[in-house]
Scaffold this motif. Sequence first.
Motif, mmCIF file in Angstrom:
data_model
loop_
_atom_site.group_PDB
_atom_site.id
_atom_site.type_symbol
_atom_site.label_atom_id
_atom_site.label_comp_id
_atom_site.label_asym_id
_atom_site.label_seq_id
_atom_site.Cartn_x
_atom_site.Cartn_y
_atom_site.Cartn_z
ATOM 1 N N ILE A 79 4.344 6.804 7.069
ATOM 2 C CA ILE A 79 4.640 5.379 7.227
ATOM 3 C C ILE A 79 5.213 4.849 5.914
ATOM 4 O O ILE A 79 4.687 5.142 4.843
ATOM 5 C CB ILE A 79 3.363 4.606 7.614
ATOM 6 C CG1 ILE A 79 2.893 5.036 8.998
ATOM 7 C CG2 ILE A 79 3.600 3.104 7.556
ATOM 8 C CD1 ILE A 79 1.576 4.419 9.425
ATOM 9 N N ASN A 80 6.278 4.060 6.006
ATOM 10 C CA ASN A 80 6.862 3.429 4.828
ATOM 11 C C ASN A 80 6.057 2.165 4.520
ATOM 12 O O ASN A 80 6.211 1.131 5.176
ATOM 13 C CB ASN A 80 8.333 3.091 5.075
ATOM 14 C CG ASN A 80 9.017 2.558 3.844
ATOM 15 O OD1 ASN A 80 8.383 2.016 2.939
ATOM 16 N ND2 ASN A 80 10.322 2.702 3.806
ATOM 17 N N ILE A 81 5.186 2.263 3.525
ATOM 18 C CA ILE A 81 4.285 1.156 3.188
ATOM 19 C C ILE A 81 5.071 -0.075 2.738
ATOM 20 O O ILE A 81 4.692 -1.210 3.030
ATOM 21 C CB ILE A 81 3.282 1.576 2.084
ATOM 22 C CG1 ILE A 81 2.502 2.818 2.505
ATOM 23 C CG2 ILE A 81 2.335 0.426 1.731
ATOM 24 C CD1 ILE A 81 1.648 2.675 3.721
ATOM 25 N N GLN A 82 6.197 0.113 2.044
ATOM 26 C CA GLN A 82 6.985 -1.021 1.553
ATOM 27 C C GLN A 82 7.571 -1.840 2.710
ATOM 28 O O GLN A 82 7.866 -3.013 2.544
ATOM 29 C CB GLN A 82 8.114 -0.553 0.630
ATOM 30 C CG GLN A 82 7.652 -0.130 -0.750
ATOM 31 C CD GLN A 82 6.870 1.184 -0.746
ATOM 32 O OE1 GLN A 82 7.212 2.109 -0.021
ATOM 33 N NE2 GLN A 82 5.823 1.255 -1.535
ATOM 34 N N GLU A 101 -3.199 4.536 3.974
ATOM 35 C CA GLU A 101 -3.186 5.610 2.974
ATOM 36 C C GLU A 101 -3.585 5.086 1.593
ATOM 37 O O GLU A 101 -2.975 5.421 0.582
ATOM 38 C CB GLU A 101 -1.821 6.286 2.948
ATOM 39 C CG GLU A 101 -1.465 6.927 4.281
ATOM 40 C CD GLU A 101 -0.045 7.450 4.350
ATOM 41 O OE1 GLU A 101 0.737 7.260 3.402
ATOM 42 O OE2 GLU A 101 0.281 8.064 5.377
ATOM 43 N N GLY A 102 -4.614 4.221 1.562
ATOM 44 C CA GLY A 102 -5.139 3.712 0.306
ATOM 45 C C GLY A 102 -4.331 2.608 -0.337
ATOM 46 O O GLY A 102 -4.681 2.127 -1.414
ATOM 47 N N GLN A 103 -3.253 2.174 0.303
ATOM 48 C CA GLN A 103 -2.427 1.105 -0.253
ATOM 49 C C GLN A 103 -2.577 -0.156 0.598
ATOM 50 O O GLN A 103 -2.482 -0.102 1.822
ATOM 51 C CB GLN A 103 -0.960 1.523 -0.300
ATOM 52 C CG GLN A 103 -0.692 2.681 -1.241
ATOM 53 C CD GLN A 103 0.795 2.988 -1.295
ATOM 54 O OE1 GLN A 103 1.627 2.097 -1.349
ATOM 55 N NE2 GLN A 103 1.124 4.271 -1.288
ATOM 56 N N GLU A 104 -2.800 -1.271 -0.081
ATOM 57 C CA GLU A 104 -2.969 -2.530 0.632
ATOM 58 C C GLU A 104 -1.624 -3.024 1.168
ATOM 59 O O GLU A 104 -0.612 -2.994 0.475
ATOM 60 C CB GLU A 104 -3.571 -3.585 -0.302
ATOM 61 C CG GLU A 104 -3.929 -4.864 0.405
ATOM 62 C CD GLU A 104 -4.647 -5.859 -0.482
ATOM 63 O OE1 GLU A 104 -4.639 -7.050 -0.126
ATOM 64 O OE2 GLU A 104 -5.215 -5.453 -1.524
ATOM 65 N N LEU A 105 -1.638 -3.480 2.413
ATOM 66 C CA LEU A 105 -0.432 -4.020 3.034
ATOM 67 C C LEU A 105 -0.269 -5.485 2.647
ATOM 68 O O LEU A 105 -1.242 -6.219 2.506
ATOM 69 C CB LEU A 105 -0.519 -3.922 4.560
ATOM 70 C CG LEU A 105 -0.639 -2.529 5.147
ATOM 71 C CD1 LEU A 105 -0.740 -2.612 6.668
ATOM 72 C CD2 LEU A 105 0.536 -1.658 4.740
ATOM 73 N N GLU A 106 0.980 -5.891 2.485
ATOM 74 C CA GLU A 106 1.276 -7.290 2.168
ATOM 75 C C GLU A 106 1.018 -8.140 3.402
ATOM 76 O O GLU A 106 1.446 -7.800 4.502
ATOM 77 C CB GLU A 106 2.742 -7.437 1.750
ATOM 78 C CG GLU A 106 3.152 -8.859 1.482
ATOM 79 C CD GLU A 106 4.635 -9.013 1.210
ATOM 80 O OE1 GLU A 106 5.086 -10.164 1.147
ATOM 81 O OE2 GLU A 106 5.338 -8.003 1.068
#
Length: 183
Positions: A79-82, A101-106
Amino acid sequence: MGVLQGCVLSLLLFNIFLEMIMAMALDGSNEGADIGGARIGDLRFADDIALLAEQEKGLGLQKMPTGVAKVSQKMGIKINIQKTECQFLGEGNKKFCLEVEGQELEQTENFVYLGGIISKQEETDKDVERRIGLARQALGKVWNSKELSKATKTCMYKVLVLSTLLYNAETWTLREKQKQRLI
């Protein structure tokens, strides 16, 4: 097989692949939102996917993107988190934290889905303004061309500019002020 046929086949296979991922990720899930008497867990068109959930706590909200990310990873894509956002639609300004994947979504107030702005506000102002801007860009490219005759420019205006302006207009609820902007 021609180049165009190869591209169409590749796109078709990619869409089938994404359908498999979504079916595996959401299998057995009762998450979603009740819309018009039906339980809707997601909206999908090609690679534009919107996951819907009504519950923030427990398995609701976080379970769906986590499931999609896990199955995607098993299938060899990421998934492209950006390009992935979350939005709260409801009363108030609720803030929540979703991770992939450990990154917070905006968390965003507005986002574009299938050419239309999905906004917390019930008004269509932002969507109408966006379409007017896109139509202006298209008009500038057509009207400033030195190679096109006036008749061709008029034809292209009707086909290119008006279709750009009015795309998704059937979903708008317009006030008189907005109607005047579109004339």
